[in-house]
Design a protein around this motif. Structure first.
Motif, PDB file in Angstrom:
ATOM      1  N   ALA A 184       2.385 -29.362  12.969  1.00 37.43           N
ATOM      2  CA  ALA A 184       1.715 -29.905  11.783  1.00 37.43           C
ATOM      3  C   ALA A 184       1.545 -31.423  11.827  1.00 37.43           C
ATOM      4  O   ALA A 184       0.542 -31.956  11.340  1.00 37.43           O
ATOM      5  CB  ALA A 184       2.485 -29.518  10.525  1.00 37.43           C
ATOM      6  N   ASP A 185       2.508 -32.125  12.404  1.00 40.75           N
ATOM      7  CA  ASP A 185       2.514 -33.596  12.340  1.00 40.75           C
ATOM      8  C   ASP A 185       1.216 -34.214  12.846  1.00 40.75           C
ATOM      9  O   ASP A 185       0.686 -35.154  12.239  1.00 40.75           O
ATOM     10  CB  ASP A 185       3.701 -34.157  13.141  1.00 40.75           C
ATOM     11  CG  ASP A 185       5.027 -33.799  12.494  1.00 40.75           C
ATOM     12  OD1 ASP A 185       4.997 -33.390  11.318  1.00 40.75           O
ATOM     13  OD2 ASP A 185       6.071 -33.920  13.158  1.00 40.75           O
ATOM     14  N   ALA A 186       0.690 -33.701  13.958  1.00 43.09           N
ATOM     15  CA  ALA A 186      -0.537 -34.273  14.543  1.00 43.09           C
ATOM     16  C   ALA A 186      -1.709 -34.143  13.580  1.00 43.09           C
ATOM     17  O   ALA A 186      -2.513 -35.074  13.422  1.00 43.09           O
ATOM     18  CB  ALA A 186      -0.853 -33.581  15.864  1.00 43.09           C
ATOM     19  N   TYR A 187      -1.817 -32.995  12.896  1.00 42.02           N
ATOM     20  CA  TYR A 187      -2.927 -32.785  11.950  1.00 42.02           C
ATOM     21  C   TYR A 187      -2.781 -33.692  10.725  1.00 42.02           C
ATOM     22  O   TYR A 187      -3.758 -34.280  10.260  1.00 42.02           O
ATOM     23  CB  TYR A 187      -2.982 -31.321  11.512  1.00 42.02           C
ATOM     24  CG  TYR A 187      -3.305 -30.383  12.638  1.00 42.02           C
ATOM     25  CD1 TYR A 187      -4.612 -30.252  13.104  1.00 42.02           C
ATOM     26  CD2 TYR A 187      -2.313 -29.625  13.248  1.00 42.02           C
ATOM     27  CE1 TYR A 187      -4.914 -29.394  14.142  1.00 42.02           C
ATOM     28  CE2 TYR A 187      -2.599 -28.767  14.290  1.00 42.02           C
ATOM     29  CZ  TYR A 187      -3.906 -28.652  14.741  1.00 42.02           C
ATOM     30  OH  TYR A 187      -4.192 -27.806  15.780  1.00 42.02           O
ATOM     31  N   VAL A 188      -1.552 -33.780  10.201  1.00 40.43           N
ATOM     32  CA  VAL A 188      -1.305 -34.631   9.032  1.00 40.43           C
ATOM     33  C   VAL A 188      -1.668 -36.082   9.356  1.00 40.43           C
ATOM     34  O   VAL A 188      -2.357 -36.760   8.583  1.00 40.43           O
ATOM     35  CB  VAL A 188       0.176 -34.528   8.580  1.00 40.43           C
ATOM     36  CG1 VAL A 188       0.487 -35.553   7.494  1.00 40.43           C
ATOM     37  CG2 VAL A 188       0.479 -33.118   8.079  1.00 40.43           C
ATOM     38  N   ALA A 189      -1.241 -36.559  10.536  1.00 38.41           N
ATOM     39  CA  ALA A 189      -1.518 -37.943  10.943  1.00 38.41           C
ATOM     40  C   ALA A 189      -3.030 -38.179  11.092  1.00 38.41           C
ATOM     41  O   ALA A 189      -3.558 -39.196  10.629  1.00 38.41           O
ATOM     42  CB  ALA A 189      -0.805 -38.250  12.256  1.00 38.41           C
ATOM     43  N   SER A 190      -3.734 -37.247  11.715  1.00 41.69           N
ATOM     44  CA  SER A 190      -5.182 -37.398  11.927  1.00 41.69           C
ATOM     45  C   SER A 190      -5.944 -37.393  10.605  1.00 41.69           C
ATOM     46  O   SER A 190      -6.894 -38.159  10.414  1.00 41.69           O
ATOM     47  CB  SER A 190      -5.708 -36.276  12.827  1.00 41.69           C
ATOM     48  OG  SER A 190      -5.162 -36.389  14.118  1.00 41.69           O
ATOM     49  N   LEU A 191      -5.546 -36.530   9.670  1.00 41.27           N
ATOM     50  CA  LEU A 191      -6.200 -36.466   8.366  1.00 41.27           C
ATOM     51  C   LEU A 191      -5.955 -37.744   7.565  1.00 41.27           C
ATOM     52  O   LEU A 191      -6.863 -38.272   6.927  1.00 41.27           O
ATOM     53  CB  LEU A 191      -5.705 -35.246   7.585  1.00 41.27           C
ATOM     54  CG  LEU A 191      -6.218 -33.894   8.106  1.00 41.27           C
ATOM     55  CD1 LEU A 191      -5.399 -32.746   7.547  1.00 41.27           C
ATOM     56  CD2 LEU A 191      -7.687 -33.690   7.752  1.00 41.27           C
ATOM     57  N   GLY A 239      -8.358 -40.957   5.887  1.00 36.32           N
ATOM     58  CA  GLY A 239      -8.277 -41.205   4.444  1.00 36.32           C
ATOM     59  C   GLY A 239      -8.252 -39.946   3.612  1.00 36.32           C
ATOM     60  O   GLY A 239      -8.621 -39.952   2.431  1.00 36.32           O
ATOM     61  N   ILE A 240      -7.795 -38.839   4.201  1.00 38.96           N
ATOM     62  CA  ILE A 240      -7.750 -37.550   3.484  1.00 38.96           C
ATOM     63  C   ILE A 240      -6.296 -37.219   3.154  1.00 38.96           C
ATOM     64  O   ILE A 240      -5.442 -37.150   4.050  1.00 38.96           O
ATOM     65  CB  ILE A 240      -8.361 -36.416   4.349  1.00 38.96           C
ATOM     66  CG1 ILE A 240      -9.804 -36.777   4.725  1.00 38.96           C
ATOM     67  CG2 ILE A 240      -8.294 -35.082   3.623  1.00 38.96           C
ATOM     68  CD1 ILE A 240     -10.381 -35.908   5.822  1.00 38.96           C
TER      69      ILE A 240
END
Length: 320
Positions: free
Chosen positions: A265-272, A276-277
């Motif tokens: 999950a961490d990679a997706y949270v960081a990219s979002l 600015g999402i």
């Protein structure tokens, strides 16, 4: 450890290297109802029937493993302990050798329902047969296409065996789907059909089984398959795609990313967040990492076994 007479499985640089793998192996043996004595007899037969050096070596290796299995079980019994496999194995022995007990249990459990039957192992199905009798009070729910626990000893062949063992069964196919769009169901069916002919739908003809699902939603679905070089590339691409959807008027509440495990999950949270999402992250874990839960478990472990050193150490460190 000194009680295990290990040679092949005792590398000099790391003597305990294989212990965990051996215990897992013994657990699989118990799933198949193979006793230490049967394992010893099999190892001895390989050793005696070997007519070349290679097979003789294999016989020695098997004998070492069989003796370790025997020692492991003896240590458990000496300390009045059972492992998970024992809880299955001893009940199986009881049902097999004491027909009166099996009959008493058949009377007690009037109806038996087994869910996720494709994920049962050999010994669990032996229970089902022992308690299910002629099968008139027995219902199993199974989907051979969803068998994912082979690494735990699950045997999808149990589903095929059930069909043969109970020829007078009534078969009901559950083909109505309330979760997915038809496009997704059709692609999934096409994809899983690559496993033919080793599927229930192909193997069973009397009565025929249909596993082509019918969607109960008329919403369309667009399926896109993309590949990426790295996990970071993937998360960045998804984040940009989501940003474009939001900018085109899609509400953020209508967008979800499903991931295989919490660790990804961490990679997706960081990219979002980089786009600015804001993210609402929901995971079914964390309870057993909470300090108060760990403290309570430590107290309970010490109450059960004061020699449980890790739990005892945690309790000693807690404020009174």
């Amino acid at each position: 450890f000194a009680e295990f007479d290990l040679d092949y499985y005792r590398p000099r640089g790391n003597p305990t290297q294989f212990l965990q793998a051996m215990i897992s192996h013994f657990s699989r043996a118990k799933d198949e109802a193979i006793s230490p004595q049967e394992y010893l007899e099999y190892a001895e037969s390989v050793r005696l029937n070997s007519d070349n050096v290679e097979f003789e070596e294999e016989g020695k290796r098997l004998s070492e493993m069989a003796n370790a299995y025997h020692t492991y079980n003896r240590i458990l019994l000496e300390h009045n302990k059972l492992d998970f496999g024992d809880m299955l194995m001893y009940v199986y022995e009881l049902l097999r050798t004491r027909p009166a007990v099996a009959k008493e249990l058949q009377k007690k459990f009037k109806y038996i329902l087994v869910d996720e039957f494709q994920d049962t192992n050999w010994i669990q199905y032996a229970f089902v047969k022992a308690l299910g009798g002629d099968g008139n009070s027995l219902t199993v729910v199974a989907d051979d296409d969803q068998s994912i626990y082979k690494f735990r000893g699950a045997s999808v062949s149990n589903v095929m065996e059930f069909v043969r063992d109970f020829p007078n069964r009534e078969t009901v196919s559950l083909t109505h789907n309330y979760r997915s769009c038809q496009e997704i169901l059709d692609l999934a069916y096409h994809f899983i059909s690559n496993n033919n002919p080793n599927r229930l739908e192909v193997q069973v003809r009397d009565p025929p089984i249909s596993k082509q699902l019918i969607s109960h939603t008329s919403l369309p679905a667009e399926i896109v398959c993309e590949s990426f070089v790295t996990h970071t590339d993937e998360s960045l691409s998804i984040a940009k795609s989501i940003k474009e959807k939001i900018e085109s008027g899609v509400s953020p509440e209508e967008i979800a990313i499903l991931i295989r495990s919490n660790s990804q999950a961490d990679a997706y949270v960081a990219s979002l967040e980089r786009q600015g999402i804001s993210v609402a992250y929901q995971a079914r874990s964390g309870l057993f990492k909470d300090p108060i839960v760990l403290d309570i478990l430590a107290y309970l472990m010490v109450l059960v076994d004061p020699h449980e050193s890790t739990a005892f150490h945690r309790v000693l460190r807690l404020p009174s």
